[in-house]
Structures are given as C-alpha cells and as structure tokens.
Write an enzyme that holds these catalytic residues in place. Structure first.
Site, mmCIF file in Angstrom:
data_model
loop_
_atom_site.group_PDB
_atom_site.id
_atom_site.type_symbol
_atom_site.label_atom_id
_atom_site.label_comp_id
_atom_site.label_asym_id
_atom_site.label_seq_id
_atom_site.Cartn_x
_atom_site.Cartn_y
_atom_site.Cartn_z
ATOM 1 N N SER A 49 22.432 82.297 38.812
ATOM 2 C CA SER A 49 21.700 82.155 37.311
ATOM 3 C C SER A 49 22.559 83.096 36.351
ATOM 4 C CB SER A 49 20.509 82.918 37.728
ATOM 5 O OG SER A 49 19.541 82.596 36.465
ATOM 6 N N ASP B 140 17.774 76.479 38.880
ATOM 7 C CA ASP B 140 18.260 77.876 39.207
ATOM 8 C C ASP B 140 18.176 78.318 40.566
ATOM 9 O OD1 ASP B 140 18.149 80.985 39.541
ATOM 10 O OD2 ASP B 140 17.430 80.823 37.524
#
Length: 309
Positions: free
Chosen positions: A45, A159
C-alpha cells in the site's frame, strides 16, 4: 569515494497505513543517516508507494512534494467517480507520481523491489517484482471499497494489506545484514491529536462537497472536531474495519518471521486521510527510527527490536 565493503546493508519492509506512511520517509532518512546501505525494499500500500519512489531514485522529490500538501491539495487528489460506485480512482495521485519518476520497470531499478498486492479473483497474495512500477504501486494501494481495484492482464488487484500488511518474506532473498520492518498499525499510544475534519465551504465545487460527504456522516454536526464513532463517515468506518483486520494480520506475520528490527508507529498518530500532516509524521518516523536503530546496535531488544533466534 566511500568504501562500501564494510557498510552495513539493510532490507526495508514498509507496511500499509495511508497517511501514516509519511513516517516511512523519516525512517528511511534515519536508516541512511545511520550508515546503512539499503539494498532492497518490500512494501504494501503506502509502503509500496514510498518504497517504489525510493527505489526509483526520486526520494527527495517525493519528500518535498509531501511537505507541500495542504488540505485543499489533498482533496483535489481525491478523484471520486460517482459513476463507478463512488470509488476514488487514484488517477490524479499517480499522475503526480509519474511526473516524478517516469515509467520505470521494476527489474531496471537499482535495488530489489517488491510490491505486495492481492489477486482478488484468485484470492491469493501476489508479488510484483517485474513490470511497470506505477501499475504495481497502484495495485498494492487499492484499498477495498475506497479505491478502485486495478485491472492488469485480466486480473483484478487490491491492497496487499488484505492478506499481508507487513510483507517481510519478500525481503529475505536479498541477504541483507538486517531486515528492518516499519509497522504503521502499531498499538495505540493515546496520542490525542485533534483529527481535522474537512472545513465547511458554502457553494463549493462538486469535488469538494462529494469528498466532505465521505468524511462526515452529517456535515452540519456541531462536533466536527471530535474524532468519535458518532461522527464517522463511510470512509472512516471502512478504514477502521480494514485497520483492525491489518493489526491482527501483522501480529501473525511477525510471529512467523520476526525481522531484526521492528519500528512501530502508533495507529492513532493520525487519521488515515491526513496527508497534509507530512512534516510532523516525517519527524516522528525519523525520531522513532533513530531510537530503534540505537537499540539494535547496542543489542538492546527492549525497545522495538526483535532479534532472530
């Protein structure tokens, strides 16, 4: 010329945590200042974004840009698509990143780099270690229900924090002297920063009003400055659920393969969207890393370090 033969090497593991990722900048500065040669980065991320920019050799430019952000410029980066389920597309943010770093291939970077993401259709963790760096960073940072999933070669990625918010294993093959991991979902430290809500602006542009509606359940509430569940909007609620999951996953990953040094950033140091607080978050990351590195080098395992064995 500096003799690198006796220089300590480090592999960095940069975890997920949205705006708290500014702390990664301070950590990297402290690691370099302490004399470590960073030979690999694995990130998830925001960790993949900061790590990717570092691996591309544009770290200073990214820091300067982060320090320039204010609330208005952050909101302008939230290119929400009303016709696509209200997702944030991320186009504007990554256009800025591409301006900084160009369009490098991961295999052409000067250091090893891994962006960890999740292949949503196959329901498994996926590591980007080759191919387009920008695409890898986008895939790693596509927060479910907030940021649009990224489609690459008939697969959809989200993610990496869904399965691995602190990706330690990809850093092992580099063979560095130390694996240094930065967890942005550390235990709350009762840091009572007043969470800054989006300020009211009458007759503002559509992008402003749409963004505000995500942060606050009721924009007319009097208690906008208080960070409490009663005033949470959709974005805050989803993110709190996501961070709760990530905290548990991180503890599981650390138990399975502890790094040489764990630098823990309290999850309550900032709200996930407060990207405009770069200066204080960079400073915090730098100071906590300095202390942790000092403990590592003095063989003091009391602070943040988790020596293997």
């Amino acid at each position: 010329m500096e003799d690198l033969r006796n220089k300590k090497t480090a592999s960095l593991v940069l975890g997920s945590g949205a705006a708290r990722g500014h702390a990664h900048i301070g950590v990297i500065k402290a690691v370099e200042e302490a004399g470590y040669d960073i030979i690999s980065v694995s990130g998830c991320s925001i960790g993949a974004i900061v790590g990717g920019v570092y691996a591309a050799g544009k770290f200073k430019e990214y820091e300067e840009w982060a320090l320039s952000l204010d609330k208005v410029s952050v909101l302008r980066l939230l290119d929400m698509s009303i016709f696509n389920g209200g997702y944030i597309k991320g186009d504007k943010f990554f256009e800025k990143i591409e301006e900084m770093i160009g369009a490098p291939q991961i295999e052409d970077l000067n250091i090893d780099f891994t962006a960890v993401t999740v292949d949503l259709l196959n329901q498994k963790e996926f590591w980007f270690q080759r191919g387009d760096l920008i695409s890898a960073m986008r895939a790693s940072s596509a927060i479910p229900s907030i940021v649009s999933p990224v489609a690459i070669n008939d697969r959809k990625y989200v993610d990496g924090g869904v399965l691995n918010p602190l990706p330690i294993i990809p850093s092992v093959p580099a063979g560095a002297d130390y694996i240094i991991a930065v967890d942005l979902n550390g235990p709350a430290d009762n840091i009572h920063h007043e969470q800054e809500k989006i300020e009211e602006q009458e007759d503002g542009p559509a992008w402003w009003n749409n963004a505000k509606s995500l942060f606050s359940k009721n924009k007319n509430e009097e208690n906008q400055g208080d960070y409490n569940a009663e005033s949470w909007g959709r974005l805050e609620t989803i993110n709190m659920m996501f961070e709760t999951m990530q905290e548990s996953l991180t503890q599981y990953k650390l138990a399975g393969y502890p790094p040489d040094l764990l630098i823990s950033v309290p999850k309550d140091i900032s709200a996930f969207y407060e990207f405009w607080r770069a200066e204080e978050l960079i400073k915090f990351g730098y100071e906590v890393a300095q202390k942790a590195i000092t403990d590592l080098e003095s063989n003091n395992s009391v602070y943040h370090s988790f020596p293997k064995g």
